[in-house]
Design a protein around this motif. Sequence first.
Motif, PDB file in Angstrom:
ATOM      1  N   GLY A   1     116.756  68.944   7.977  1.00 20.97           N
ATOM      2  CA  GLY A   1     117.244  67.666   7.473  1.00 20.97           C
ATOM      3  C   GLY A   1     116.143  66.758   6.974  1.00 20.97           C
ATOM      4  N   ALA A   2     114.971  66.810   7.606  1.00 21.72           N
ATOM      5  CA  ALA A   2     113.870  65.954   7.179  1.00 21.72           C
ATOM      6  C   ALA A   2     113.396  66.324   5.777  1.00 21.72           C
ATOM      7  CB  ALA A   2     112.716  66.050   8.176  1.00 21.72           C
ATOM      8  N   GLN A   3     113.311  67.611   5.493  1.00 19.15           N
ATOM      9  CA  GLN A   3     112.921  68.031   4.144  1.00 19.15           C
ATOM     10  C   GLN A   3     113.999  67.674   3.126  1.00 19.15           C
ATOM     11  OE1 GLN A   3     111.914  72.195   4.375  1.00 19.15           O
ATOM     12  NE2 GLN A   3     109.903  71.805   5.269  1.00 19.15           N
ATOM     13  N   LEU A   4     115.262  67.822   3.505  1.00 18.12           N
ATOM     14  CA  LEU A   4     116.335  67.410   2.596  1.00 18.12           C
ATOM     15  C   LEU A   4     116.241  65.924   2.276  1.00 18.12           C
ATOM     16  CD1 LEU A   4     119.781  69.056   3.467  1.00 18.12           C
ATOM     17  CD2 LEU A   4     118.427  69.289   1.383  1.00 18.12           C
ATOM     18  N   ALA A   5     115.882  65.130   3.276  1.00 14.93           N
ATOM     19  CA  ALA A   5     115.742  63.689   3.050  1.00 14.93           C
ATOM     20  C   ALA A   5     114.639  63.406   2.032  1.00 14.93           C
ATOM     21  CB  ALA A   5     115.453  62.973   4.362  1.00 14.93           C
ATOM     22  N   ARG A   6     113.556  64.182   2.057  1.00 14.11           N
ATOM     23  CA  ARG A   6     112.479  63.991   1.092  1.00 14.11           C
ATOM     24  C   ARG A   6     112.930  64.410  -0.313  1.00 14.11           C
ATOM     25  NH1 ARG A   6     107.115  66.542   3.666  1.00 14.11           N
ATOM     26  NH2 ARG A   6     106.185  65.531   1.826  1.00 14.11           N
ATOM     27  N   ILE A   7     113.723  65.483  -0.388  1.00 12.89           N
ATOM     28  CA  ILE A   7     114.275  65.888  -1.676  1.00 12.89           C
ATOM     29  C   ILE A   7     115.206  64.802  -2.199  1.00 12.89           C
ATOM     30  CG2 ILE A   7     115.794  67.568  -2.803  1.00 12.89           C
ATOM     31  CD1 ILE A   7     114.591  69.659  -0.800  1.00 12.89           C
ATOM     32  N   ALA A   8     116.003  64.207  -1.297  1.00 11.67           N
ATOM     33  CA  ALA A   8     116.908  63.130  -1.699  1.00 11.67           C
ATOM     34  C   ALA A   8     116.138  61.928  -2.254  1.00 11.67           C
ATOM     35  CB  ALA A   8     117.779  62.710  -0.517  1.00 11.67           C
ATOM     36  N   GLU A   9     114.992  61.625  -1.658  1.00 12.15           N
ATOM     37  CA  GLU A   9     114.168  60.520  -2.164  1.00 12.15           C
ATOM     38  C   GLU A   9     113.724  60.801  -3.596  1.00 12.15           C
ATOM     39  OE1 GLU A   9     110.965  60.175   0.572  1.00 12.15           O
ATOM     40  OE2 GLU A   9     112.169  59.258   2.157  1.00 12.15           O
ATOM     41  N   LEU A  10     113.337  62.043  -3.870  1.00 11.72           N
ATOM     42  CA  LEU A  10     112.943  62.398  -5.239  1.00 11.72           C
ATOM     43  C   LEU A  10     114.127  62.294  -6.194  1.00 11.72           C
ATOM     44  CD1 LEU A  10     110.673  65.497  -4.470  1.00 11.72           C
ATOM     45  CD2 LEU A  10     109.920  63.200  -5.112  1.00 11.72           C
ATOM     46  N   ALA A  11     115.305  62.668  -5.700  1.00 13.09           N
ATOM     47  CA  ALA A  11     116.511  62.546  -6.526  1.00 13.09           C
ATOM     48  C   ALA A  11     116.800  61.083  -6.858  1.00 13.09           C
ATOM     49  CB  ALA A  11     117.699  63.175  -5.810  1.00 13.09           C
ATOM     50  N   GLU A  12     116.617  60.207  -5.883  1.00  8.23           N
ATOM     51  CA  GLU A  12     116.839  58.776  -6.121  1.00  8.23           C
ATOM     52  C   GLU A  12     115.883  58.242  -7.178  1.00  8.23           C
ATOM     53  OE1 GLU A  12     119.279  57.137  -5.066  1.00  8.23           O
ATOM     54  OE2 GLU A  12     119.920  57.838  -3.103  1.00  8.23           O
ATOM     55  N   GLU A  13     114.694  58.853  -7.276  1.00  9.74           N
ATOM     56  CA  GLU A  13     113.708  58.447  -8.272  1.00  9.74           C
ATOM     57  C   GLU A  13     113.958  59.108  -9.629  1.00  9.74           C
ATOM     58  OE1 GLU A  13     109.787  59.228  -6.771  1.00  9.74           O
ATOM     59  OE2 GLU A  13     110.258  58.369  -4.811  1.00  9.74           O
ATOM     60  N   GLY A  14     115.001  59.930  -9.711  1.00 12.08           N
ATOM     61  CA  GLY A  14     115.311  60.606 -10.966  1.00 12.08           C
ATOM     62  C   GLY A  14     114.472  61.835 -11.239  1.00 12.08           C
ATOM     63  N   LEU A  15     113.791  62.348 -10.212  1.00 12.76           N
ATOM     64  CA  LEU A  15     112.888  63.481 -10.401  1.00 12.76           C
ATOM     65  C   LEU A  15     113.543  64.829 -10.129  1.00 12.76           C
ATOM     66  CD1 LEU A  15     109.652  61.996  -8.774  1.00 12.76           C
ATOM     67  CD2 LEU A  15     110.246  62.133 -11.203  1.00 12.76           C
ATOM     68  N   VAL A  16     114.715  64.827  -9.508  1.00 13.10           N
ATOM     69  CA  VAL A  16     115.409  66.082  -9.207  1.00 13.10           C
ATOM     70  C   VAL A  16     116.888  65.912  -9.530  1.00 13.10           C
ATOM     71  CG1 VAL A  16     115.977  67.817  -7.467  1.00 13.10           C
ATOM     72  CG2 VAL A  16     113.790  66.615  -7.342  1.00 13.10           C
ATOM     73  N   VAL A  17     117.406  66.803 -10.365  1.00  8.37           N
ATOM     74  CA  VAL A  17     118.826  66.822 -10.684  1.00  8.37           C
ATOM     75  C   VAL A  17     119.391  68.178 -10.265  1.00  8.37           C
ATOM     76  CG1 VAL A  17     118.554  65.217 -12.605  1.00  8.37           C
ATOM     77  CG2 VAL A  17     118.446  67.688 -13.031  1.00  8.37           C
ATOM     78  N   VAL A  18     120.713  68.243 -10.173  1.00  7.57           N
ATOM     79  CA  VAL A  18     121.391  69.487  -9.832  1.00  7.57           C
ATOM     80  C   VAL A  18     122.207  69.923 -11.035  1.00  7.57           C
ATOM     81  CG1 VAL A  18     122.933  70.663  -8.225  1.00  7.57           C
ATOM     82  CG2 VAL A  18     121.587  68.687  -7.449  1.00  7.57           C
ATOM     83  N   HIS A  19     121.928  71.115 -11.537  1.00  8.62           N
ATOM     84  CA  HIS A  19     122.723  71.635 -12.644  1.00  8.62           C
ATOM     85  C   HIS A  19     123.868  72.469 -12.081  1.00  8.62           C
ATOM     86  CE1 HIS A  19     123.569  72.957 -16.753  1.00  8.62           C
ATOM     87  NE2 HIS A  19     123.870  74.121 -16.203  1.00  8.62           N
ATOM     88  N   LEU A  20     125.091  72.073 -12.403  1.00 10.83           N
ATOM     89  CA  LEU A  20     126.271  72.789 -11.939  1.00 10.83           C
ATOM     90  C   LEU A  20     126.723  73.792 -12.996  1.00 10.83           C
ATOM     91  CD1 LEU A  20     128.336  69.927 -10.262  1.00 10.83           C
ATOM     92  CD2 LEU A  20     126.825  71.608  -9.180  1.00 10.83           C
ATOM     93  N   ASP A  21     126.675  75.054 -12.629  1.00 16.24           N
ATOM     94  CA  ASP A  21     127.182  76.111 -13.496  1.00 16.24           C
ATOM     95  C   ASP A  21     128.691  75.988 -13.639  1.00 16.24           C
ATOM     96  OD1 ASP A  21     126.699  79.202 -14.490  1.00 16.24           O
ATOM     97  OD2 ASP A  21     128.578  79.010 -13.368  1.00 16.24           O
ATOM     98  N   SER A  22     129.370  75.762 -12.503  1.00 20.18           N
ATOM     99  CA  SER A  22     130.831  75.705 -12.507  1.00 20.18           C
ATOM    100  C   SER A  22     131.326  75.114 -11.198  1.00 20.18           C
ATOM    101  CB  SER A  22     131.433  77.102 -12.717  1.00 20.18           C
ATOM    102  OG  SER A  22     130.780  78.058 -11.888  1.00 20.18           O
ATOM    103  N   GLU A  23     132.521  74.527 -11.258  1.00 20.51           N
ATOM    104  CA  GLU A  23     133.171  73.926 -10.094  1.00 20.51           C
ATOM    105  C   GLU A  23     134.532  74.580  -9.888  1.00 20.51           C
ATOM    106  OE1 GLU A  23     133.286  69.639 -10.248  1.00 20.51           O
ATOM    107  OE2 GLU A  23     131.498  69.576 -11.524  1.00 20.51           O
ATOM    108  N   TYR A  24     134.868  74.867  -8.628  1.00 19.57           N
ATOM    109  CA  TYR A  24     136.130  75.509  -8.287  1.00 19.57           C
ATOM    110  C   TYR A  24     136.821  74.723  -7.177  1.00 19.57           C
ATOM    111  CZ  TYR A  24     134.430  79.641 -10.825  1.00 19.57           C
ATOM    112  OH  TYR A  24     133.954  80.493 -11.781  1.00 19.57           O
TER     113      TYR A  24
END
Length: 313
Positions: A261-284
Amino acid sequence: MRAARYTEAGPAAEVIVVDDVDAPAAGPGQILVRVAAIGLNPVDVKIRAAARDFGPIRYSDRPGWDVAGTVDAVGAGVSGWVQGDRVFALASFPDAAHTLAEYAVVSAADLALAPSTWSDAQAGAAPLAALTAWQALDAAGVEEGQRVLVLGGAGGVGHFAIQLAKARGAQVVATASPAKHDLVRGWGADHVIDYRDEAALDGIAPVDAVIVTVDDALPPRPAVAPGTAVVTITGLSAAQEASLAGWGADPIRRILVAADGAQLARIAELAEEGLVVVHLDSEYRFEDLAAAQERVETGRVTGKVVVLVDPEA
């Protein structure tokens, strides 16, 4: 609540069922999450098809590891979380987690607040792949100013590895099919090369680290110099490892992602800064889980496949 189950090993359409079962309760150190979305990964379909453990990865007929949703209840001894918090997690991996359901129990240590910049679908799709990329870069010792080669830059782990390496200040070379080059550049790759173009691959100058995200992929010889760190998430054959060692690569590391969870929180911080996005291939939808797993099994996914859940449906 609805919860997915595998009846036996076999094709997705034949062995995936959805049952009505009692919702779980949060125990000490745990949080009950009302599930909004669940990411699917190659390990999900492999373990369903075989209905057995894969090394330390525990099989269960109640599947699922990725999860995003909201906190519904907090177990004893848990602080810092309140009902309604928007969260995401890689739950329990490599132990069974049972997140492919309308409610899931998750260890508080595995949870992080979901980025406000991501949708529920993006948050649910991210954890296993993003943490794998993060931990692969850690294993390779990637830092500012280095050059990193990502084999399989358009995949779930690959597209996170590119972005997270760039966030560390590295230069990134990535391989992908030509149709995906613009996407891969958009995620920050400095150079993108067709994985089938042998001449272009042989033109890659030595790099500091190689992240292997696709099966049976060996980095091109010119890219590997004495001291190049090679990290694989899929494994290499004995012959491939011998070749890399002969080229002077550091000892080859194969990693298995761990919930964190701690590493996920750091990834989330980068996402808040616009540095990490998630590309969705498809949704079901949840009722189309078999089709979602079949999409993953094609091996042609760009980014991530996600399953959406609505407990009120």
